[in-house]
Design a protein around this motif. Sequence first.
Motif, PDB file in Angstrom:
ATOM      1  N   HIS A   1      27.836  22.767  46.185  1.00 50.42           N
ATOM      2  CA  HIS A   1      26.981  21.586  46.222  1.00 50.42           C
ATOM      3  C   HIS A   1      27.814  20.340  46.461  1.00 50.42           C
ATOM      4  N   SER A   2      27.170  19.321  47.040  1.00 50.49           N
ATOM      5  CA  SER A   2      27.802  18.031  47.243  1.00 50.49           C
ATOM      6  C   SER A   2      26.914  16.958  46.664  1.00 50.49           C
ATOM      7  N   ALA A   3      27.529  15.851  46.248  1.00 47.97           N
ATOM      8  CA  ALA A   3      26.755  14.766  45.642  1.00 47.97           C
ATOM      9  C   ALA A   3      26.989  13.464  46.383  1.00 47.97           C
ATOM     10  N   ILE A   4      26.769  13.435  47.678  1.00 45.21           N
ATOM     11  CA  ILE A   4      26.935  12.228  48.465  1.00 45.21           C
ATOM     12  C   ILE A   4      25.603  11.487  48.499  1.00 45.21           C
ATOM     13  N   ALA A   5      25.638  10.241  48.037  1.00 41.59           N
ATOM     14  CA  ALA A   5      24.463   9.376  48.018  1.00 41.59           C
ATOM     15  C   ALA A   5      23.288  10.118  47.403  1.00 41.59           C
ATOM     16  N   SER A   6      22.152  10.110  48.117  1.00 40.58           N
ATOM     17  CA  SER A   6      20.948  10.718  47.546  1.00 40.58           C
ATOM     18  C   SER A   6      20.729  12.141  48.009  1.00 40.58           C
ATOM     19  N   THR A   7      21.562  12.594  48.947  1.00 35.63           N
ATOM     20  CA  THR A   7      21.374  13.945  49.477  1.00 35.63           C
ATOM     21  C   THR A   7      22.352  14.895  48.821  1.00 35.63           C
ATOM     22  N   THR A   8      21.959  16.130  48.671  1.00 35.55           N
ATOM     23  CA  THR A   8      22.841  17.140  48.088  1.00 35.55           C
ATOM     24  C   THR A   8      22.789  18.395  48.948  1.00 35.55           C
ATOM     25  N   PRO A   9      23.518  18.421  50.056  1.00 36.07           N
ATOM     26  CA  PRO A   9      23.512  19.603  50.917  1.00 36.07           C
ATOM     27  C   PRO A   9      23.990  20.830  50.148  1.00 36.07           C
ATOM     28  N   THR A  10      23.462  21.956  50.504  1.00 36.33           N
ATOM     29  CA  THR A  10      23.865  23.223  49.899  1.00 36.33           C
ATOM     30  C   THR A  10      24.525  24.085  50.964  1.00 36.33           C
ATOM     31  N   PHE A  11      25.660  24.678  50.612  1.00 37.60           N
ATOM     32  CA  PHE A  11      26.423  25.468  51.576  1.00 37.60           C
ATOM     33  C   PHE A  11      26.657  26.870  51.020  1.00 37.60           C
ATOM     34  N   ASP A  12      26.618  27.840  51.889  1.00 40.06           N
ATOM     35  CA  ASP A  12      26.859  29.221  51.488  1.00 40.06           C
ATOM     36  C   ASP A  12      28.336  29.587  51.513  1.00 40.06           C
ATOM     37  N   SER A  13      29.155  28.751  52.144  1.00 42.48           N
ATOM     38  CA  SER A  13      30.583  29.049  52.231  1.00 42.48           C
ATOM     39  C   SER A  13      31.353  27.755  52.433  1.00 42.48           C
ATOM     40  N   LEU A  14      32.634  27.818  52.159  1.00 43.85           N
ATOM     41  CA  LEU A  14      33.498  26.661  52.408  1.00 43.85           C
ATOM     42  C   LEU A  14      33.549  26.342  53.902  1.00 43.85           C
ATOM     43  N   GLU A  15      33.527  27.379  54.728  1.00 41.86           N
ATOM     44  CA  GLU A  15      33.561  27.155  56.172  1.00 41.86           C
ATOM     45  C   GLU A  15      32.326  26.376  56.630  1.00 41.86           C
ATOM     46  N   GLN A  16      31.189  26.655  56.027  1.00 40.18           N
ATOM     47  CA  GLN A  16      29.963  25.933  56.389  1.00 40.18           C
ATOM     48  C   GLN A  16      30.081  24.456  56.001  1.00 40.18           C
TER      49      GLN A  16
END
Length: 733
Positions: free
Chosen positions: A4-19
């Motif tokens: 997970h990422s916590a940039i501003a108001s969005t929290t993209p979800t990634f299945d891998s570090l490469e993604q």
Amino acid sequence: MTLHSAIASTTPTFDSLEQALKHYFGYDRFRPGQRHIVETALRGQDLLVIMPTGGGKSLCYQLPALLKPGLMVVVSPLIALMQDQVETLNDNGIPATFLNSSLSNEHVQQRTAQLLRGEIKLLYVAPERLLNDRFLPFLDRLHDALGLVAIAIDEAHCVSEWGHDFRPEYRQLSQIRQRYPTVPLLALTATATQRVQQDIVVQLALRQPDVYVASFNRPNLYYEVRPKERNAYADLLREIRSHRHGSCIVYCFSRKLVDETADRLQQDGIVALPYHAGLSDRVRTENQTRFIRDDVQVMVATVAFGMGIDKPDVRLVVHYNLPRNLEGYYQEAGRAGRDGEPSRCLLFFNTGDVSKINYLIDQKPDEAEQMIARQQLRQVLDYAEGLECRRTIQLRYFGEDFSGNCQQCDNCLNPKPIEDRTVDAQKFLSCVARCKERFGMNYIIEVLRGSRSSKIQQRGHHKLSTYGIGSDRSAEDWKHLGRSLLHQGLLDETSDGYSVLRLNARSWEVMRGQRPVQMVATRSQRSSVADDSQAASTRELLMDLLRSLRKTIANEQSVPPYVIFADSSLRLMVQSRPTTLEEFASISGVGSHKLTQYGPRFTETIRQFCQEHGLLAQTVTPVVDEPTSKPPLSARRRQILNLHQQGIAPAQIALECDLRLGTIYDNLATLLEWGEVIDVDQLVDPERQQAILGAIAQVGDDALRTIRDQVGEDYDFNEIRIMRSVWRMQQLS
């Protein structure tokens, strides 16, 4: 695994570090080592990362900052470095900012508000600001409100007085560990010897850090050391003009020389600008920006320029004066070819620079600092005067073994005669042993040459069996031997400023006669007579003619001249003057495509030059009854093959042909693959052959170093080369 990422108001979800890597930076895969470092940082462990320029250090802390909640604080020593990093991140849509003295109060307030609102993921600050009494309470607020992902300390070598760019303010960063004991510390730098690495860990109070040291080898860089003579500026001008499609950096010793050199280049039609601390901040910033944006081809600068500059297409870095230490030289020269493309690093060497550096060393108030600086200067001189592979000398400085024969430096592309110096090495090492491994090289040489100095008499060393046994050779020759022993790993030297010689396991193998010592012959021992001034002038005329031809062809094809042929190839053409395609094919840098495309024009030019100046053309041994399935043998390869088939050992062939031993093995391996009769048992002990073949079967035949790592360091790269060719022939049968 879900990230997970916590940039501003969005929290993209990634299945891998490469993604995540693709999302934020656009890369499909990590560079070597990056994934391991990112994973370690995500676990919250302290890190020490040593990764050469262009290796991707910044991403190692930037990606973890984006994948964990909170703020990453990055300590950076230069305003230019901060601005460059932040601009790049912002251009990728990543919220980063810096706080430094270049900002107005209004801008500082705006950025602090953004930080408190959690809108920023990476904050860049200088060490002075980080430790400021007014800033630390603000950092406490950020820590309490947002949390700190980690504190990344870039250019971490600045913490060590043994580093090339020691900064006292970096020493105080240990306060951060005391203030935030649970916050991970990530120390990163492009260059650090083992001594500096240890110092970084201690000074920053890193707790059981994961230490990652990448290879310091930059295979795309060509290294050359050239004597700085009266016509050095003309030499510099030619080099820059030959790189007119690439950016260049010229490092000078002083501000005055920077200004003078930039002015001369401008007068000669080169778009060049100066950069040094004597210019105003505005002018320096403007000049740097114009260079980065390709409005200016050449930046002439003191070493104040370049740290943190991410310009990828610098094709030429010139040190117009001797650098003060090898670590600094490696980093400054490493600003060439960050994109992995072929680039050149040229050092002009003048012994007059040594006295200037010694003068500056004398001005240091601390005797310990003076001692360290003098040792660093000796290491630079070892590199500049060394006749071995430049990479071998560089990488050994950083504690990394390299087999030599890189074919990407002047010493490898212009090999000197090889000679057996085993007996002399035994004398030298025995003298080190009998002096109880307590002295430096100069003292050992004095004992060997029978000096009558009082210090030798007082210590009773005039009674040693090794006293005076080297009086038949000059001090410079013994020094050359000693340096070669160090470069080959046959002798060690302490790194605490005293430069005391110490024996190692290989030293004793040499003394017991179990390991031969071969090295490049010094100039005074070579059989050839030095060329007179007329011959040197003729060589220069031919070099200019070939440069002109190369430039014409490059213009026709709209490519930089170095794409046609490197200067090193032109110099080999000047030395051997090939007038046939067969001779031209033996020049380093001439492949089959270039042989067909450029060979006729270059050989015709050389032939006409030889006729006009009454020079004899090189004779070529005719190829008789050569099977059509085999490539035609050059005169040199035929000579090597004939000598080998007469039962002559490779070391003796190297002497006969005036080539490096590694070059002989390379040619024999190639001849073997071409189907020529090669006595493998003569080259590789039959008892060792199967072990090497077994290693190749497991790891493949692509890289010699990979095979060496598999089979063990007791195996020589030369015997591995031969057995790799054997293995390849077996696959075809």
